[in-house]
Enzyme design. Structure first.
Site, PDB file in Angstrom:
ATOM      1  N   CYS A  87       0.845  -1.195   0.000  1.00  0.00           N
ATOM      2  CA  CYS A  87       0.000   0.000   0.000  1.00  0.00           C
ATOM      3  C   CYS A  87       0.883   1.249   0.000  1.00  0.00           C
ATOM      4  O   CYS A  87       1.568   1.504  -0.981  1.00  0.00           O
ATOM      5  CB  CYS A  87      -1.001  -0.038   1.156  1.00  0.00           C
ATOM      6  N   HIS A 164      -3.778  -4.835   0.460  1.00  0.00           N
ATOM      7  CA  HIS A 164      -3.308  -5.289   1.773  1.00  0.00           C
ATOM      8  C   HIS A 164      -3.441  -6.813   1.888  1.00  0.00           C
ATOM      9  O   HIS A 164      -4.408  -7.311   2.468  1.00  0.00           O
ATOM     10  CB  HIS A 164      -4.114  -4.620   2.891  1.00  0.00           C
ATOM     11  N   GLU A 166      -1.904  -8.660   3.843  1.00  0.00           N
ATOM     12  CA  GLU A 166      -1.619  -9.048   5.236  1.00  0.00           C
ATOM     13  C   GLU A 166      -2.766  -8.746   6.189  1.00  0.00           C
ATOM     14  O   GLU A 166      -2.662  -9.008   7.395  1.00  0.00           O
ATOM     15  CB  GLU A 166      -0.352  -8.327   5.704  1.00  0.00           C
TER      16      GLU A 166
END
Length: 225
Positions: A87, A164, A166
């Site tokens: 990001c 994202h 994660e």
């Protein structure tokens, strides 16, 4: 040779790295969390770097740490250190490698599948939450995009992803805490309705599949370094 240790740069002391510590551990790599406020590690000491997200803009030089982090990231790239940008991190990495970052025409929020012009296997869907976008750096391979923005690129031993991979519920809770505590965040919440609650519920529901997808994304990244 696969690195044994990675360092993740976070941009607030309250930030977390989501599923990355566990997933890197599954792959035999210890992930150390390094807040930018604690200073940046010497490039020559790094085996692998991960530059995490931030609610800030990668072109906002009012930020007291931005110029030094950009200079550091350029030095990291000059040494050929394998680097993953996520990001905000993908945007700053693009800048370090000669790309640009700009305010996008519209925000991109939600789970989005990717178009993959180079045949990249990691189509998602992935969680996007961003207001800015990047141009891939010169010489980069565009791996994924949506109608709103480029989403992933690879150049040398570096890879940036706008989304994202994660994300987990604990990480999302740090986002909502930021929104409650800052003027910018309060303005967002005032117009967001029940979006935060719906987003958190969907993150929880998708977490098992998303962890699998993120692990495969990390395997892909590691295979190219």
């Amino acid at each position: 040779m696969k690195p044994a240790r990675a360092v993740a740069i976070i941009h607030s002391d309250s930030d977390v790295a989501g599923s990355l510590p566990d997933l890197f551990a599954d792959l035999g790599i210890q992930l150390e969390i390094n807040p930018v406020s604690a200073g940046l590690p010497a490039p020559e000491a790094l085996e692998l770097a991960v530059v995490m997200g931030s609610p800030e803009s990668a072109y906002d030089h009012r930020l007291p740490w931005l110029a030094s982090e950009l200079e550091w990231l350029q030095a990291v790239q000059a040494r050929g250190v394998p680097t993953l940008g996520i990001c905000f991190g993908s945007q700053l990495l693009a800048r370090a490698l000669g790309g640009q970052v700009y305010r996008n025409a519209a925000p991109e929020i939600g789970w989005t599948p990717l178009d993959t012009p180079d045949g990249w296997a990691h189509k998602g869907p992935w969680l996007n939450f961003h207001f800015d976008a990047f141009t891939p750096p010169p010489g980069a391979t565009l791996l994924g995009k949506t109608d709103l923005a480029p989403q992933a690129y690879r150049v040398g031993r570096a890879m940036g992803v706008q989304f994202h991979p994660e994300i987990d519920a604990q990480m999302f809770d740090t986002w909502t805490a930021y929104w409650r505590e800052t003027e910018e965040g309060k303005r967002f919440l005032a117009s967001a309705g029940d979006l935060p609650e719906r987003m958190r519920a969907e993150i929880e529901a998708r977490e098992p599949e998303n962890r699998v997808n993120c692990r495969e994304l990390l395997r892909d990244f590691l295979s190219h370094i």
